[in-house]
Structure formats: C-alpha cells, structure tokens
Write an enzyme that holds these catalytic residues in place. Structure first.
Site, PDB file in Angstrom:
ATOM      1  N   GLY A 115       0.820  -1.197   0.000  1.00 30.45           N
ATOM      2  CA  GLY A 115       0.000   0.000   0.000  1.00 30.45           C
ATOM      3  C   GLY A 115       0.857   1.251   0.000  1.00 30.45           C
ATOM      4  CB  CYS A 116       0.156   4.698  -1.109  1.00 23.82           C
ATOM      5  SG  CYS A 116      -1.477   4.972  -0.380  1.00 23.82           S
ATOM      6  CE1 TYR A 117      -1.561   8.317   3.900  1.00 21.80           C
ATOM      7  CE2 TYR A 117      -3.335   6.740   3.547  1.00 21.80           C
ATOM      8  CZ  TYR A 117      -2.904   8.052   3.636  1.00 21.80           C
ATOM      9  OH  TYR A 117      -3.781   9.077   3.472  1.00 21.80           O
ATOM     10  CB  SER A 118       1.938   0.056   4.252  1.00 22.54           C
ATOM     11  OG  SER A 118       1.498  -0.274   2.967  1.00 22.54           O
TER      12      SER A 118
END
Length: 304
Positions: A115-118
C-alpha cells in the site's frame, strides 16, 4: 517475444496508471477486454490463461472471488489490492525491504503490491528495528498525508467537483487497512497508532514517524537508513536540507522514487523519520511495474 500482460481492472485509478506505463513499451503486449466483457468471468479467465503475468487492480472482495480460480492457471499474478499483503503464500512486493527481497519476488508466482502509506512507513521503520534503535514492541505513531487520488475515482470526483475543500483527517478508529501489513512487514509486534490525512492536491505523499530516541538519535537513525538502502535506485536517503524548509508532498510526483530523511533534536533524541513518495507511483502503479519487471527477469527500472 513480448511478454503478455493482463490488467484486470485497467479502468481504475491504479490500472490506468499501470497501463500508461506499459503501453509505450515494445517488450510488453497488453491483453485488453472489450468494455462489455470486463465483468465477464469467462472472458476474464480466458485473458488470465493467455497472460504471462496478470495484475489485479480490483477491490479486495473481487480479488478474493477470482484468486482461487487463478491457482490452476500458469500466469503469475501481482495483486495491487489489500487482499494478500499479509498472506504467506504471496510475496510482499517491496523490492528494497531486505537483501533477499528481489530474488524472492523474481521467483514468486504470487506477489502482493504494498500500500501507499505502508510503503513509506515500512521503509522508515524496518531499518530502525534491524539496527536495534527501537524494539518491535516500541510504541509507534505514524502521521501521513496523501493526495486525494489515493481514494480512487469516487474521491477524485468529490474533490474535483468542489464537494470537498481543504482536505480531511480520517481513520482515527485505528482500523486502517494498511495497519496489518505495516506491523507484519516492518517487523513490529505492537500495532502503531496511525493518523492519515487527505490533502487538497491530487497526488503525492508524506509519511512521518516521530520517535523518542537516545541523545544523538537523529544521526543514528539517518545512519541506519543509509546503511539499509545503500545502492538502491528507487529509494534514496537524503539530507533533511535537500527537501527544503517546507517539505512538498508532490516533489516526487510521476516518478517511482521515494526519498527518506530524518530531522530532530540531537540533544534530546527527539527524532522524526520522513518519507516522501508519489502515492500513485512508488505507492501503487510504479511499484507494480517494478515488480512486473522483476517477475519477467528484466532490469527493474525498465519503463520507470
């Protein structure tokens, strides 16, 4: 011979970005379905069967519906959804995670795109744990802001119609879908507190992790990042001054790059880890193309 690639969900935000990156390549042959066939199970399965690699750009529920059917097919699969990011049968597609990550991705049949945030959070936290600067059960908080494109077509439409102005904070109940993969892939044993925000801009992202370390903590943290990412192309560790007084979340837009840095107070050890990336690039479609290149035995930077 060109590799045959099928993007299931190619008209979504991530799918369109992946397609744009692949359409200009002569070493890739894209398999596309007519609009009337995009939801046809049989037509999709025929496309999967014809593909060397399939990329799933679907909601989690739709991925779970089709994933079992793919086991009998020879195509290799990259899943851009959240569905398999902690599944041990799927290789986690962050090539810079550790020294063996590229080889594991290249050999895998199933790869789950981060994922992007992760991506930002894991990139910052994993080196801290590996270097012993924090323990796996250290109390962690993560603050992040993303462009509204991360919310998909519905959120893009809201912002572009003027229905949302100024951005917003969300996910404060601590059940965000990226938390399990952050815990699993960063090497944490304690779930962090994560507070995401959406800004009044289309794409780009900043992830921040504040830490209380020993005196000299900022320098030690920067050294840990530099040691972990030495020789990497798409993940660069930079001096804090290189980002300017005001860090722009859009500074890496339309690239597959991620920049990491550290700031803080050397005397007290108050430390802030900072990651900047394009939520649609290294946070989504760019990472998928990087993983595709690895699966095909190509230089991972081709087309990026």
């Amino acid at each position: 011979m060109a590799a045959k690639v099928f993007i299931d969900g190619e008209v979504g935000t991530t799918g369109l970005q992946i397609r744009a990156r692949l359409a200009r390549r002569d070493d890739i042959s894209l398999i596309s379905l007519a609009e009337a066939d995009r939801k046809s199970r049989d037509a999709r399965l025929d496309a999967f069967a014809a593909a060397d690699v399939a990329i799933l750009c679907l909601p989690d529920a739709a991925v779970h519906e089709i994933a079992a059917e793919l086991q009998a097919l020879p195509c290799r699969v990259i899943d851009a959804s959240t569905a398999h990011r902690t599944d041990p049968a799927w290789e986690f597609g962050f090539a810079e995670l550790d020294a063996g990550a590229r080889a594991r991705i290249a050999a895998a049949k199933y790869v789950s795109n981060p994922g992007c945030y992760s991506t930002g959070a894991i990139a910052l936290l994993r080196p801290m744990i590996d270097a012993g600067l924090i323990a796996p059960d250290h109390p962690i908080t993560i603050n992040a802001i993303s462009g509204y494109s991360g919310g998909g077509k519905a959120m893009i439409a809201e912002f572009e119609a003027g229905a949302v102005t100024g951005g917003f904070v969300y996910g404060t109940a601590q059940q965000h879908k990226h938390l399990p993969e952050i815990v699993a892939r960063a090497g944490l044993s304690r779930k962090p507190i994560f507070v995401p925000q959406v800004g009044q801009f289309a794409q780009g992202m900043i992830v921040q992790v504040p830490l209380h370390l020993a005196p000299g903590g900022p320098a030690a943290a920067l050294d840990a990042l530099r040691a972990h990412y030495t020789g990497q192309h798409f993940v660069q560790v930079v001096d804090r001054a290189d980002m300017g007084d005001r860090i722009n979340p859009q500074r890496l837009n339309n690239t597959n790059m991620m920049e990491l840095t550290v700031d803080g107070d050397a005397d007290t050890g108050a430390t802030v880890l900072i990651a900047v990336l394009d939520n649609l690039g290294k946070g989504a479609s760019g990472a998928a193309v990087q993983n595709l290149n690895l699966l095909l035995g190509l230089n991972e930077a081709v087309g990026l």
